[in-house]
Write an enzyme that holds these catalytic residues in place. Structure first.
Site, PDB file in Angstrom:
ATOM      1  N   LYS A  92       6.092   6.622  -0.021  1.00 48.92           N
ATOM      2  CA  LYS A  92       7.498   6.412  -0.420  1.00 48.92           C
ATOM      3  C   LYS A  92       8.185   7.738  -0.715  1.00 48.92           C
ATOM      4  O   LYS A  92       9.378   7.775  -1.016  1.00 48.92           O
ATOM      5  CB  LYS A  92       7.555   5.555  -1.685  1.00 48.92           C
ATOM      6  CG  LYS A  92       7.275   4.081  -1.446  1.00 48.92           C
ATOM      7  CD  LYS A  92       7.596   3.309  -2.748  1.00 48.92           C
ATOM      8  CE  LYS A  92       6.817   2.018  -2.828  1.00 48.92           C
ATOM      9  NZ  LYS A  92       6.456   1.680  -4.214  1.00 48.92           N
ATOM     10  N   LYS A 107      -5.827 -14.624   5.117  1.00 48.82           N
ATOM     11  CA  LYS A 107      -6.695 -14.914   3.974  1.00 48.82           C
ATOM     12  C   LYS A 107      -5.857 -15.551   2.870  1.00 48.82           C
ATOM     13  O   LYS A 107      -4.760 -15.083   2.569  1.00 48.82           O
ATOM     14  CB  LYS A 107      -7.294 -13.584   3.493  1.00 48.82           C
ATOM     15  CG  LYS A 107      -8.026 -13.655   2.158  1.00 48.82           C
ATOM     16  CD  LYS A 107      -8.429 -12.248   1.712  1.00 48.82           C
ATOM     17  CE  LYS A 107      -9.205 -12.244   0.414  1.00 48.82           C
ATOM     18  NZ  LYS A 107      -8.515 -12.128  -0.821  1.00 48.82           N
ATOM     19  N   LYS A 124      -3.182 -15.053  -3.739  1.00 54.13           N
ATOM     20  CA  LYS A 124      -1.983 -15.287  -4.555  1.00 54.13           C
ATOM     21  C   LYS A 124      -0.871 -14.314  -4.188  1.00 54.13           C
ATOM     22  O   LYS A 124       0.296 -14.603  -4.402  1.00 54.13           O
ATOM     23  CB  LYS A 124      -2.300 -15.257  -6.050  1.00 54.13           C
ATOM     24  CG  LYS A 124      -2.879 -13.968  -6.550  1.00 54.13           C
ATOM     25  CD  LYS A 124      -3.066 -14.011  -8.056  1.00 54.13           C
ATOM     26  CE  LYS A 124      -3.898 -12.849  -8.549  1.00 54.13           C
ATOM     27  NZ  LYS A 124      -5.336 -12.976  -8.318  1.00 54.13           N
TER      28      LYS A 124
HETATM   29  P1  ADP Z   1      -6.300 -12.986  -4.689  1.00 54.05           P
HETATM   30  O1  ADP Z   1      -6.601 -12.464  -3.304  1.00 54.05           O
HETATM   31  O2  ADP Z   1      -5.661 -14.325  -4.663  1.00 54.05           O
HETATM   32  O3  ADP Z   1      -5.553 -11.973  -5.530  1.00 54.05           O
HETATM   33  P2  ADP Z   1      -8.537 -12.186  -6.285  1.00 54.05           P
HETATM   34  O4  ADP Z   1      -8.553 -10.841  -5.647  1.00 54.05           O
HETATM   35  O5  ADP Z   1      -8.090 -12.306  -7.707  1.00 54.05           O
HETATM   36  O6  ADP Z   1      -7.709 -13.189  -5.367  1.00 54.05           O
HETATM   37  O7  ADP Z   1      -9.988 -12.812  -6.094  1.00 54.05           O
HETATM   38  C1  ADP Z   1     -10.813 -13.315  -7.099  1.00 54.05           C
HETATM   39  C2  ADP Z   1     -12.102 -13.710  -6.419  1.00 54.05           C
HETATM   40  O8  ADP Z   1     -11.882 -14.766  -5.444  1.00 54.05           O
HETATM   41  C3  ADP Z   1     -12.784 -12.569  -5.635  1.00 54.05           C
HETATM   42  O9  ADP Z   1     -14.180 -12.633  -5.844  1.00 54.05           O
HETATM   43  C4  ADP Z   1     -12.456 -12.855  -4.190  1.00 54.05           C
HETATM   44  O10 ADP Z   1     -13.465 -12.381  -3.319  1.00 54.05           O
HETATM   45  C5  ADP Z   1     -12.370 -14.387  -4.156  1.00 54.05           C
HETATM   46  N1  ADP Z   1     -11.381 -14.808  -3.146  1.00 54.05           N
HETATM   47  C6  ADP Z   1     -10.042 -14.653  -3.228  1.00 54.05           C
HETATM   48  N2  ADP Z   1      -9.415 -15.154  -2.130  1.00 54.05           N
HETATM   49  C7  ADP Z   1     -10.397 -15.627  -1.318  1.00 54.05           C
HETATM   50  C8  ADP Z   1     -10.398 -16.268  -0.035  1.00 54.05           C
HETATM   51  N3  ADP Z   1      -9.273 -16.521   0.621  1.00 54.05           N
HETATM   52  N4  ADP Z   1     -11.584 -16.624   0.492  1.00 54.05           N
HETATM   53  C9  ADP Z   1     -12.760 -16.383  -0.171  1.00 54.05           C
HETATM   54  N5  ADP Z   1     -12.813 -15.776  -1.382  1.00 54.05           N
HETATM   55  C10 ADP Z   1     -11.671 -15.401  -1.958  1.00 54.05           C
END
Ligand code: ADP
Ligand code: TRP
Length: 331
Positions: A119, A200, A203
């Site tokens: 940026k 994928k 959130k």
């Molecule tokens: P987000 O991607 O929604 O921010 P987080 O990074 O907080 O999720 O992930 C928390 C846990 O859930 C991690 O161990 C991550 O590997 C798992 N996880 C998140 N999204 C997925 C997904 N689409 N498929 C499988 N595991 C996931």
């Protein structure tokens, strides 16, 4: 003696089914084989979430989510990071053994710096020291409880490697096994759960199916799943459709075979496929949702579970800090 597994869950938003199949379910499986410890990493979340109502809500939602998913607080240790002051004591001690260069190399910090550079603004803009030292706090979480294995997603492997480096540096300094060196347990076997748009589920992408949403919400979101423009009568390939991939998570092999055959025959439109998906997702999630609603409604009950967990956790934490202080000459 059973080995120890420990994992932390950052309360930064509501849980979705990707979290359930990718993290919660595999981590809970480990409680059969290991002495399992689970905690809510609320001080980690503070780096990101500055709205108190939001943080408080997330902490409760995530705690209730794990309990509703089957975490048995009698059988494991389940607590909030913020209830264990020894985490912060250990974290401070570990800082004396952590090279600044090691932190400079952390992916999350590097990504934030790079974003600023792209940026054209100050490389450190908006980056707090909490983000910079995040791996040290995480190392303290892990090392404090003598963890043998840490179940995490691939994105967290670097953090575990840093925890290993830091623990080894302490042990090398005092020429003794003061701190246990942890190993990552990567939940690779679990496929990435796709979101409504086929990316994928996350959130951050606004493409998630909430684990504890209402039936109505679930239905609306499933109807939003992006599909191609194939007509009803056309045969469809089950494995390239996120509707089918999601369906597989909630069904038996027989149900999957039957639905795959219908896709391939043609005559099944995306609308019907979505209704069928909704039916099985709702069937699978209803019992969890009921448990969740009961747990979240009982504020005192939830507080008491977490307080009891902290009571079980603190003596273990105190022993580690004591051992380290003694070795360091701060007895
Ligand atoms: P987000 O991607 O929604 O921010 P987080 O990074 O907080 O999720 O992930 C928390 C846990 O859930 C991690 O161990 C991550 O590997 C798992 N996880 C998140 N999204 C997925 C997904 N689409 N498929 C499988 N595991 C996931
Ligand atoms: N950093 C982890 C995440 O973002 C959460 C976490 C904090 C953690 N402390 C931990 C995970 C200790 C395992 C062990 O998902």
């Amino acid at each position: 003696m059973k080995k120890i597994s420990l994992t932390g869950i950052k309360p930064t938003g509501s849980l979705h089914i990707g979290n359930y199949f990718g993290a919660i379910k595999p981590a809970l499986e480990l409680s059969k084989e290991y002495n399992a410890r689970y905690f809510i990493a609320d001080y980690h979340a503070l780096n990101q979430v500055k709205n108190p109502a939001e943080l408080e809500g997330s902490i409760r939602e995530v705690a209730a989510g794990w309990l509703a998913s089957g975490l048995d607080p009698e059988n494991v240790i389940f607590y909030r990071q913020s209830s264990i002051p020894e985490v912060f004591e250990l974290s401070t001690m570990l800082m004396a053994f952590t090279g600044k260069g090691l932190m400079n190399r952390a992916h999350a910090y590097k990504a934030a710096v790079q974003e600023n550079q792209e940026k054209g603004i100050d490389p450190d803009a908006g980056i707090n020291i909490g983000l910079f030292t995040y791996p040290i706090l995480m190392a303290a979480d892990i090392i404090l409880f003598d963890s043998d294995i840490v179940p995490v997603g691939k994105d967290q492997v670097q953090h575990i490697e840093m925890a290993q480096d830091i623990a080894q540096s302490v042990n090398a300094t005092y020429k003794a096994d003061i701190l246990k060196v942890p190993q990552a347990r990567i939940t690779e076997s679990v496929a990435v759960v796709p979101g409504l748009d086929g990316r994928k589920m996350s959130k951050s992408y606004d493409n998630a199916l909430p684990l504890f949403g209402t039936e109505n919400q679930l239905h609306k979101l499933i109807m939003r799943i992006v599909t191609n423009s194939q007509r009803v009568e056309e045969p469809k390939d089950p494995d390239s459709s996120q509707i089918f991939l999601l369906y597989k998570l909630f069904t038996s092999q027989d149900e999957q075979n039957a639905l795959a055959a219908r896709y391939k025959e043609g005559g099944m439109g995306w609308g019907e496929a979505k209704e069928e998906l909704f039916r099985v997702v709702n069937r699978g999630l209803s019992p969890l949702r009921e448990r969740y609603n009961a747990i979240i409604a009982d504020k005192k009950g939830l507080d008491s579970i977490l307080a009891k967990g902290a009571e079980k956790a603190r003596p273990i934490a105190a022993a580690t800090v004591k051992r380290f202080r003694k070795a360091a000459g701060i007895d």
